[in-house]
Each structure stands twice: as C-alpha cells, then as structure tokens.
Design a protein around this motif. Sequence first.
Motif, short mmCIF file in Angstrom:
data_model
loop_
_atom_site.label_atom_id
_atom_site.label_comp_id
_atom_site.label_asym_id
_atom_site.label_seq_id
_atom_site.Cartn_x
_atom_site.Cartn_y
_atom_site.Cartn_z
N ILE A 81 35.75 12.64 2.93
CA ILE A 81 34.34 12.91 2.67
C ILE A 81 33.43 11.89 3.35
O ILE A 81 32.41 12.25 3.95
N TRP A 82 33.79 10.62 3.31
CA TRP A 82 32.89 9.56 3.76
C TRP A 82 33.20 9.03 5.15
O TRP A 82 32.34 8.36 5.75
N THR A 85 35.22 13.38 8.05
CA THR A 85 34.33 14.51 8.35
C THR A 85 33.05 14.06 9.07
O THR A 85 32.67 14.68 10.07
#
Length: 126
Positions: A81-82, A85
């Motif tokens: 997520i951090w 992506t």
Amino acid sequence: MADFNLDNRDPNDINQHIQVAFEDVLAEPEGIRSMNCVWKFTYKCFTLWKQLCYNIATLCCGLCIAMNWGCIFAETAFYHIWYITPYLKWLEINCTPFKKLFRMCLSCCLDPICESVGTVFHACKK
C-alpha cells in the motif's frame, strides 16, 4: 470481527493436499488383514492421538504462530500500500514520455520498411 463458520474451517480449500484421516494414512490390502478388533482399536488409537497431539500443538503454539503470520501479512500489506503500488505508479508516470519516444522512433524507422515490404508482396500474384 467477521463472522466465520466453525464447521468449515477451510472454505477456500487451501489445505486439500493435507490428507491425515485414518483412511488416508493406513490401509490393508486384500489378502492381508489384521484381526477386526485390532483394526478397530488401531483406528480409535490413531484418531485419538492425532487429535490430542494436534490440540496440544495448537494450544501451545497456535496463537503465537497466528500472531506472527498476522504481523507478516500486515507488513506485506503495508509495503504494497505505502511503497510498491505508489512506486509502480511513479514509474508509470515517468516512463510514459520514454514510451512515446520509443514508439515514435520505431514508427519512423519501421513503418517505411514494413510498407515497402507490404507493397512488394502485394505486387506478387499467382
């Protein structure tokens, strides 16, 4: 906490390769058999000890292992997520001009050659 089924603990069949029922482990072929009372007691003994050992192992280790895997998958989700992506999005944005330039160069170099070859073969008839 999400509701889950206590009867079907593998709803996605991710552990179908683990076959540990008595019938999957022990079997006597035709022509060689133990006495019925021995076979029945073997079944009961196998089932009891398999379940007892599994329960003790999960009692002693299951919660710690579940916490460990929870942390590992949380870390994996966090990185995706951090870091991963957004990094892929950054690459996509920054590579777009190079992609366009590469297409233009290929088009300038290969289109005339392909058109010429196409014209030559178009002119060839049986």
